[in-house]
Design a protein around this motif. Structure first.
Motif, PDB file in Angstrom:
ATOM      1  N   UNK A  18      57.770  26.752  14.248  1.00  0.00           N
ATOM      2  CA  UNK A  18      58.100  26.365  12.868  1.00  0.00           C
ATOM      3  C   UNK A  18      56.998  26.768  11.891  1.00  0.00           C
ATOM      4  N   UNK A  19      57.386  27.425  10.842  1.00  0.00           N
ATOM      5  CA  UNK A  19      56.439  27.789   9.793  1.00  0.00           C
ATOM      6  C   UNK A  19      55.787  29.140   9.979  1.00  0.00           C
ATOM      7  N   UNK A  20      55.803  29.665  11.199  1.00  0.00           N
ATOM      8  CA  UNK A  20      55.143  30.951  11.404  1.00  0.00           C
ATOM      9  C   UNK A  20      56.007  32.091  10.875  1.00  0.00           C
ATOM     10  N   UNK A  21      55.332  33.178  10.529  1.00  0.00           N
ATOM     11  CA  UNK A  21      56.020  34.273   9.860  1.00  0.00           C
ATOM     12  C   UNK A  21      56.722  35.208  10.835  1.00  0.00           C
TER      13      UNK A  21
ATOM     14  N   UNK B  39      54.147  23.893   4.434  1.00  0.00           N
ATOM     15  CA  UNK B  39      54.065  25.351   4.463  1.00  0.00           C
ATOM     16  C   UNK B  39      53.240  25.838   5.656  1.00  0.00           C
TER      17      UNK B  39
ATOM     18  N   UNK C  94      52.553  24.536   9.083  1.00  0.00           N
ATOM     19  CA  UNK C  94      52.546  23.760  10.328  1.00  0.00           C
ATOM     20  C   UNK C  94      51.526  24.298  11.328  1.00  0.00           C
ATOM     21  N   UNK C  95      51.209  25.593  11.223  1.00  0.00           N
ATOM     22  CA  UNK C  95      50.233  26.148  12.167  1.00  0.00           C
ATOM     23  C   UNK C  95      48.865  25.494  12.005  1.00  0.00           C
TER      24      UNK C  95
ATOM     25  N   UNK D 112      51.196  35.363   4.674  1.00  0.00           N
ATOM     26  CA  UNK D 112      51.834  35.741   3.424  1.00  0.00           C
ATOM     27  C   UNK D 112      53.097  34.937   3.151  1.00  0.00           C
ATOM     28  N   UNK D 113      52.884  33.738   2.686  1.00  0.00           N
ATOM     29  CA  UNK D 113      53.993  32.892   2.281  1.00  0.00           C
ATOM     30  C   UNK D 113      53.475  31.999   1.172  1.00  0.00           C
TER      31      UNK D 113
END
Lengths: 279, 558, 312
Positions: A146-149, B74, B76-77, B328-329
């Protein structure tokens, strides 16, 4: 186990004795981390069982086995065991039975074979090596955490059974082959990479895919309105792809002879992805 | 009734002019008191040889509210990278640059901090901000409410309404949102962004409302002065991060016309355009302006290298920065047309010329402003870097050779040419205590915090002397919150609920009719829910104490 | 020439001398097309004007024609070899030649023809040409190899991203000394046919044969090389260093570039055998080779040794 058998080894067989009450986190139990350990040493290694750390010997019988290189073989229903082979960077893992979530997540090299089915997020963010699941995989396989690109970003992922929803979500590189059906949102937001599927696909296939290739070896789905046909000759790239897939046999064996229709999309998201429909 | 005594510590208490005097500190029921040396206490701590300071106060740190939560969602990592839990007192909470509420409290307390203030609370989102801060254990907290880009104020200014009505609106807003001050972010610029302007300098017209940032700053500064708000207007100036923005920053100082103002994260506002890359340090110019204008205080917004996330109310500038994001977000958002926000993850890199220069500029500002009472130590968490880097930052400020060592690792053009190289100043423990405790307390109007005098709250941090100041400030020997031991040897031993600092300024209630009409016509939320009452504030604050702060010249309503 | 070193087969004298070659950088490309004609067009163009690194930037030639079953995409193809003095020169020539002669040529695709060790230097093949796609290009990684797909008017141009650069050998040579033009040409043509049947070598000059053998240097300061006067029959009575006798009326040279030392040697051997097989009866007098006294390159090919007659 007799002390005489408790010698250093680089390959171990771990037999699940009883179902754990909670989830077991097997991340970190990779062949290379255990090489040169004794079976009793392996059994003493701590893992997370829910919120507490316990020795793996609480749940598994561990014995050494002969093998060419670093290898772990798990036996039993490991469907409550998560994170198996996370970040694997070499060696082999074999699961004779089912396995839980995150199997092969982030693996970079080496090989994992699961004879049964896998839970959620199998091969998520996988970057290299080979992962084969004999049964089904749950949702979000080959996708991103979740959240990773980026989802899966390299390697070869083979599913002999069915795939759940969101297979290949945000996948960026590598090849995934699904022999059975795929759930909804197959290849959603695909960045790149190749997914070949032999079964039927669910709703919203290719939703938001930007680049990458979908190959439908079995039933030919109707492309959605945001995909459009291109009329040109794609024999060259098709032959390269089909020859590469032929090694998987079955429905993928004879694709090279076909003349596929090609659609590009998702036009709502760059539109440089392609569907190849050979039948 | 409970008493305790800290015996034989070296006291650094700049608010009371004490710098290194060895003496005991007595505490009764959470307050610092004079205890007779013979008086028996419930608990005595031998702190001889150790440094005793008031608990740290971070007056500008993004710890609660909409954009902090958006940043968490934005990234979570950032939460997956958490350390393994090892303290049964800690509930599950994670994150490095966007820690959860619980981890925020834990990590602050572990460094000896006992209060933190959220600088950018959107009025319409005040409940959320208070609830998140209330969920943050141990720390006392408060927030500055954002004004100056809200449609209503800009319209009132544009229509030339009486200043008194605007002042009443400001007073009502602070009261309704239970804020500790007012922050203006890119004055008028966030609104201008929505009218397709991509920059707005201090004397530039808002394309729709035809007002300028100068007017916004002046009006708000004057309103706060007249309302008796202790904390001066908290100003995030125009053109954040833009090379050459020193002009805007100096113009903003001039716009105050002698009224008090607090310029925040000034590191991001002290850029020149000299050199081949058209990007240079303007730290000296800004420091000279601060030195020359006693009405101005600053916090620095130092950057530290590594992964972080920038979370700002400045939608205009964050939109411009979005392409620099890593990963890049990004998120841009706006709420009820009263404030915006932009979240852009960012990695500051030592090998980047720009980042290296930003690092040097921040330190230059710390070291070139003469009066430590007007400089507060911040990284603008998480924008310049996570607050957990404070001990490292303290060492940089106190140790010239360590600073030079770090500077030498940076982009060579910066390492060789930075103004910082020639600055020999090393801050003393007393100056650090000012910048991290006494000054923020004074700038916020917290009379009984940030100091160790009789009657002060017993928020105390005890550090074991160590020439490595980073190690020293990372792991305090003891931390007390309102007299309760919360940290021992850098490890949490208790997690009490913190209190809420807030203000209740007076205003002419007649303003409410106009506000109700505006809300009915334009807003999504019902007017009757606009104000947060005391009971509700208490509930938001997780049952923590309500610490109403006295107003200048009046004394708060009790 | 001492009597002991005298070697004569079928009336043809083999000089006791050596050819001298030097290290080069090379790669193999496989060009495929809809049919053999168009693959050949591309390959001929790509390897055109590539006789000598002195002015062409590279030496290139068609190695062999490939059957559909031998190519990556199952279409007819051609394997070409390209040699340059450095990896940088090679990269420049590949980009120019593939860009102008393959990208442009109907229905073609281009792949590397070398596996190369995993740590081999690789140079761009489609990597830079992809930008012709103006943003429409897409890539596909198949079994670890990346291919670029550039939209063009006949469909898409597929080019593998990179090709390995390997060390190679350039400048192996044979000199065929004959009585007259007819005899020299006939012998040279026979040698070329035999040599071109071998893998891993090309003969970069037109028809595989060169008549303007050169020596290093010139009386004109600006020229790095000039006519090999020692082997010019017109200069037999004039040149002090002539290697010719009156019975030699025409000399032809065959230059060989190969991927390895052994490939060059093998090609020289079959070339000599083809010449010797024709024998003195066909007008061939001698076989010699060009060298620079060992100054130019590390690879020396002794003619006698190649024929297994060293020390005979």
């Amino acid at each position: 186990m007799s002390p005489a058998n408790d010698r250093d080894a680089n390959a171990f067989r771990l037999r699940l004795r009883a179902q754990p009450a909670l989830r077991l986190d097997l991340a970190g139990f990779v062949p290379q981390a255990l090489g040169g350990e004794t079976p009793s040493g392996v059994a003493r290694r701590a893992l997370w069982h829910g919120n507490e750390q316990v020795p793996i010997g609480e749940f598994f019988d561990v014995e050494a086995m002969a093998a060419d290189g670093p290898e772990l073989v798990f036996e039993g229903d490991l469907s409550r065991c998560d994170g198996l082979g996370r970040g694997l960077d070499g060696g082999r893992i074999r699961v004779e039975g089912d396995v839980g979530d995150y199997v092969g997540s982030g693996m970079r090299a080496g090989e994992i074979v699961v004879t049964g089915s896998a839970g959620l997020l199998a091969a998520c963010e996988m970057a290299g090596g080979r992962l084969e699941v004999g049964g089904d995989v749950g949702d979000y396989a080959a996708s991103a955490l979740p959240g990773d690109m980026d989802g899966m970003r390299g390697g070869l992922f083979i599913v002999r059974g069915k795939a759940g929803a969101r297979f290949g979500d945000r996948m960026r590189r590598g090849t995934a082959v699904v022999f059975g059906d795929a759930g909804d949102f197959l290849a959603s937001r695909l960045v790149a990479g190749t997914i070949a599927v032999a079964g039927a696909v669910g709703a919203h296939c290719g939703y938001g895919m930007r680049r990458g290739t979908l190959i439908f070896a079995g039933p030919q789905p109707e492309p959605p309105p945001t995909f459009v046909p291109t009329g040109h000759d794609v024999q060259v790239i098709w032959t390269l792809l089909a020859r590469s897939l032929a090694v998987h046999g079955g429905p993928f064996a004879a694709l090279a002879a076909a003349r596929p229709r090609r659609f590009v999309g998702d036009l709502a998201a760059d539109g440089k992805g392609e569907w190849l429909l050979p039948a | 009734m409970s008493t305790l005594r800290l015996k034989g510590g070296r006291i650094i208490d700049p608010a009371n002019g004490i710098d290194g005097e060895v003496r005991d500190i007595g505490v009764r029921d959470g307050r610092i008191v004079a205890l007779h040396p013979a008086e028996k206490v419930d608990r005595e701590f031998d702190v001889s040889g150790m440094v005793v300071m008031a608990g740290g106060i971070d007056m500008h740190t993004h710890i609660g509210g909409g954009k902090v939560n958006l940043a968490r969602m934005l990234l979570p990592e950032d939460h997956r990278a958490n350390r393994a839990p090892d303290n049964p007192l800690e509930l599950a909470s994670a994150g490095c640059c966007t820690p959860g509420t619980l981890a925020t409290g834990y990590r602050y307390a572990e460094m000896g901090y006992t209060a933190a203030f959220e600088p950018a609370m959107a009025p319409s989102n005040a409940r959320h901000a208070h609830m998140e801060m209330g969920d943050t254990p141990i720390l006392d907290h408060g927030a500055y409410v954002m004004l100056g880009n809200d449609e209503l104020m800009l319209r009132m200014l544009a229509e030339g309404q009486d200043f008194e009505r605007i002042r009443d609106y400001v007073g009502w807003t602070i009261h309704a949102t239970r804020a500790m001050g007012v922050k203006v972010v890119n004055p008028g610029g966030i609104s201008a962004f929505k009218f397709n302007q991509r920059k707005l300098d201090v004397d530039e017209d808002h394309t729709h409302w035809r007002i300028t940032p100068r007017q916004v700053v002046q009006t708000l500064a004057r309103a706060l002065t007249e309302l008796g708000i202790p904390h001066p207007l908290h100003i995030h100036a125009s053109n954040l991060g833009v090379p050459g923005n020193i002009g805007s920053t100096l113009a903003t100082i001039a716009a105050l016309e002698g009224l008090r103002g607090h310029l925040t994260h000034v590191q991001f506002h002290a850029y020149g355009t000299e050199g081949a890359r058209k990007f240079s340090s303007a730290a000296r110019e800004l420091a000279e302006a601060v030195n020359a204008n006693p009405n101005v205080s600053i916090d620095v917004g130092q950057i530290t290298f590594g992964q972080t996330v920038t979370a700002s109310g400045d939608t205009m500038r964050q939109h411009a920065n979005a392409d620099l994001g890593s990963p890049r977000k990004w998120i841009g958002a706006d709420i009820e047309c009263d404030a915006g926000c932009g979240i852009v993850p960012f990695r500051y890199r030592e090998e980047s010329f720009v980042n290296a220069l930003q690092w040097a500029i921040g330190l230059e500002l710390f070291l070139l402003v003469d009066d430590p009472w007007r400089v507060v130590l911040t990284t603008d968490h998480p924008n310049g870097g996570p607050f957990t880097s404070y001990p490292h930052l303290i060492r940089l400020l106190m140790d010239k050779s360590f600073r030079d060592e770090q500077l030498a690792k940076l982009h060579p053009e910066v390492a060789v040419n930075a103004l910082l190289r020639g600055i020999g100043r090393e801050l003393s423990l007393n100056e650090i205590a000012i910048m991290t405790r006494a000054a923020p307390a004074r700038l916020l109007g917290l009379a009984d915090r940030g100091q160790l005098g009789e009657g002060a709250a017993a928020d105390i941090a005890v550090y074991r002397e160590d020439p490595d100041r980073e190690a020293m400030f990372t792991t305090p020997e003891y931390v007390f919150k309102d007299g309760e031991l919360v940290v021992q040897r850098g490890r949490l031993v208790a997690t009490p609920v913190g209190g809420t600092h807030f203000l209740e300024p007076e205003f002419d209630p007649a303003i409410e009719r106009m506000l109700a009409k505006y809300a009915d016509e334009h807003l999504a939320t019902a007017w009757r829910h606009a104000a947060i009452g005391r009971d509700e504030l208490c509930a938001c604050a997780n049952g923590g104490r309500l610490l109403a702060c006295p107003l200048h010249g009046r004394g708060g309503r009790k | 020439m001492s009597a002991a070193a005298m070697l004569e087969i079928n009336g043809v004298v083999i000089d006791d001398t050596f050819a001298e070659a030097f290290p080069m950088k090379a790669t193999r490309l496989v060009i495929t097309a809809h049919n053999a004609t168009w693959a050949n067009h591309a390959a001929v163009a790509l390897t055109g004007f590539a006789t000598s690194v002195i002015a062409c930037g590279c030496e290139a030639g068609i190695e062999r024609v490939l059957e559909p079953g031998e190519t990556p995409d199952g279409r007819p193809g051609v394997a070409v070899l390209i040699f340059s003095m450095s990896g940088k020169d090679l990269a420049k020539q590949i980009e120019r030649r593939v860009g102008q002669c393959v990208l442009t040529c109907p229905t073609t695709a281009v792949y590397t023809g070398l596996d190369g060790p995993p740590d081999a230097d690789r140079t761009a093949l489609g990597k830079n040409l992809r930008f012709f796609g103006d943003g429409w290009q897409i890539s596909k990684v198949i079994d670890g190899r990346r291919y670029w797909r550039v939209p063009v008017m006949d469909g898409e141009f597929v080019a593998e991203e990179t090709t390995p650069v390997v060390k190679a050998v350039g400048g192996g040579n044979l000199l065929i000394l004959a009585h007259d033009t007819e005899a020299a040409l006939g012998a040279a043509e026979a040698a070329v046919v035999a040599m071109r049947a071998l893998p891993n070598v090309i003969l970069p000059f037109p028809g595989g044969v060169v008549r303007s053998g050169s020596k290093i240097g010139s009386k004109y300061a600006s020229l790095p090389a000039s006519s090999n006067d020692a082997f010019c029959p017109a200069l037999t009575p004039l040149a002090k260093r002539t290697e010719l006798s009156a019975e030699v009326g025409c000399v032809m040279e065959i230059v060989i570039d190969g991927l390895t030392d052994g490939d060059v040697a093998a090609a020289m051997r079959v070339g000599m055998e083809a010449v010797v097989a024709r024998g003195a009866a066909a007008g061939v007098r001698r076989i010699s080779a060009g060298n620079y006294g060992g100054k130019l390159g590390p690879y020396l090919y002794r003619l006698h040794a190649l024929l297994g007659k060293e020390g005979a």
